[in-house]
Design a protein around this motif. Structure first.
Motif, PDB file in Angstrom:
ATOM      1  N   GLU A  90      -6.265 -13.362 -56.510  1.00 28.19           N
ATOM      2  CA  GLU A  90      -7.469 -13.480 -57.342  1.00 28.19           C
ATOM      3  C   GLU A  90      -7.214 -13.313 -58.837  1.00 28.19           C
ATOM      4  N   LYS A 108      -7.190 -10.601 -60.436  1.00 28.40           N
ATOM      5  CA  LYS A 108      -8.177  -9.626 -60.902  1.00 28.40           C
ATOM      6  C   LYS A 108      -7.617  -8.217 -61.016  1.00 28.40           C
ATOM      7  N   TYR A 109      -6.531  -7.960 -60.298  1.00 28.48           N
ATOM      8  CA  TYR A 109      -6.035  -6.593 -60.187  1.00 28.48           C
ATOM      9  C   TYR A 109      -4.576  -6.500 -60.639  1.00 28.48           C
ATOM     10  N   PRO A 162      -8.606  -2.904 -61.342  1.00 29.36           N
ATOM     11  CA  PRO A 162      -9.019  -4.127 -62.048  1.00 29.36           C
ATOM     12  C   PRO A 162      -8.444  -4.170 -63.459  1.00 29.36           C
TER      13      PRO A 162
END
Length: 337
Positions: A213, A215-216, A267
Motif C-alpha cells: 500500500e 502507507k507504512y 504510518p
C-alpha cells in the motif's frame, strides 16, 4: 602483531589469518575445516549462483575492559540463520556447530579483535550457501557453512551522529510474505539501486515503505526503524521486515528504562509526531536520524542535529553491555576464553 590503526578502521574487509568451513553432504554435516584461503571452489551449477540459496549473519566480538573476548547474543544469530535456511530450503547449521565454529574462528584470529577503548570490534560473518549442482529449480543436496571475520570501525563514518534518510516509493526491498523476514542476499540486491542513488543524492540511507500500500514504514535500508514519542519506543510490525537482534535488545532496554514498547504498523504521516527516530542493527547499533525527506512528495521531517536523549541512553547502555562497562543482567554476552 598487527600494525592496524584501530581508531581509523572503516566498516570493511580486512584480511585475517583463517576462516572456518563445514560441508553438508549425504544428509549430514562433516568435520570443521580451517583454511587460510580467501576463496572457495564451487560448481558452476551451484544453487547459490542460480537460485539464490544463500543466507548470512552478522555479529560482533568486543574486547571487554577486563581483556575478555565478548560475543553479543550469538544464539539469536544462530536461531535466525536456521530460520533463513529453512525459509529458502537449505540445510540449517545446528546451534552447537554454529557456536563451535564461532569460538574457533575467534580464537584463531584473536589478535584481530580490536583493543578496548578503540571504538572498533571484530565483525563475524557466517555464510551458508547451496553448493550442490542443480539445473532445474530445486534445493541443493550439498551446502557449505563458513565463517570469516574482519576488524571493523563504525558503519557510518559520522559515528553516533544524526544522518539524513530518504523515503523511496519506486523501489520495494521485499514483498509481503516473501523473503524479507529472512537474512538472504536477494533482499540486499533489491536495495542496492535505491541505496546507491540515495548516497549520490546526499543521504545516509533509505526508508522503505510497505510494498502493498505504500502507507507504512518497513525497513531503514540495512536496519530496522524505530521512533520515540510520549515515553514510548515504537517500531514497525511487518511480514517483510528482518527481525533485528539489536532491535529486540533495545526493546528490552527500553522497557527496563520505563518506556512503553509498541511493535505495530507505523504510518508514514506518524513521522510528524516522533520526538526522535533512528535505525538500529548490528553494524551501527543505533544511527540517529536527523532528517527524513520523501523523495516523491518532497515532505520533510526533522528531528534535530544531535542525538535524542532516549536514543543516546539506549545506545550507551547497549554498548556498555557489549564492552563490559554495564552489567549484563540478561545473559547476552558469551565470553570466549
Amino acid at each position: 602483531m598487527n600494525n592496524i590503526e584501530w581508531g581509523k578502521l572503516p566498516f570493511g574487509y580486512v584480511k585475517t589469518h583463517y576462516n572456518v568451513r563445514c560441508y553438508y553432504r549425504d544428509g549430514k554435516w562433516g568435520e570443521i575445516e580451517v583454511s587460510s584461503d580467501e576463496y572457495i571452489n564451487i560448481h558452476i551449477a551451484a544453487t547459490c549462483l542460480h537460485y539464490g540459496q544463500e543466507a548470512f549473519e552478522g555479529l560482533k566480538v568486543f574486547t571487554g575492559k577486563d581483556g575478555s573476548l565478548r560475543v553479543f547474543r550469538w544464539d539469536e544469530n544462530a536461531k535466525r540463520m536456521i530460520s533463513s535456511a529453512n525459509g529458502v530450503m537449505m540445510a540449517p547449521p545446528p546451534m552447537e556447530l554454529f557456536l563451535e565454529m564461532l569460538e574457533k574462528i575467534v580464537r584463531l584470529n584473536s589478535d584481530f579483535v580490536p583493543p578496548y577503548g578503540t571504538g572498533a570490534s571484530l565483525y563475524v560473518r557466517p555464510l551458508l550457501i547451496g553448493t550442490g549442482a542443480q539445473v532445474g529449480v530445486s534445493p541443493a543436496k550439498e551446502y557449505l557453512f563458513m565463517i570469516f571475520v574482519s576488524p571493523v570501525g563504525p558503519y557510518f563514518k559520522e559515528g553516533f551522529k544524526p544522518v539524513k534518510m530518504q523515503i523511496v516509493r519506486d523501489v520495494d526491498r521485499a514483498a509481503p510474505h516473501g523473503t524479507g523476514r529472512f537474512k538472504v542476499g536477494g533482499n540486499y540486491a533489491a536495495s542496492l539501486s535505491s541505496v546507491v542513488r540515495a548516497h549520490q543524492e546526499g543521504y545516509g540511507s533509505v526508508l522503505y515503505l510497505d510494498a502493498k500500500e505504500k502507507k507504512y514504514i518497513d525497513e531503514a535500508g540495512p536496519a530496522n526503524f524505530f521512533g520515540i514519542k510520549n515515553n514510548t519506543y515504537i517500531t514497525p510490525d511487518s511480514t517483510s521486515i528482518l527481525q533485528s537482534i539489536t532491535n529486540m535488545s533495545l526493546r528490552q532496554l527500553a522497557t527496563d528504562m520505563g518506556l512503553q514498547v509498541e511493535v505495530r504498523p507505523v504510518p508514514v504521516e506518524e513521522l510528524n509526531t516522533f520526538e526522535e527516530t533512528g535505525a538500529c542493527g548490528t553494524a551501527a547499533v543505533i544511527t540517529p536520524i536527523g532528517e527524513i525527506i520523501d523523495r516523491e512528495t518532497g515532505d520533510k521531517y526533522t528531528f534535530g542535529n544531535e542525538p535524542g536523549a532516549v536514543s543516546t541512553k539506549l545506545y550507551q547502555t547497549l554498548q556498555g553491555i557489549q564492552y563490559g562497562d554495564v552489567p549484563d543482567k540478561y545473559g547476552w554476552i558469551h565470553v570466549i576464553g
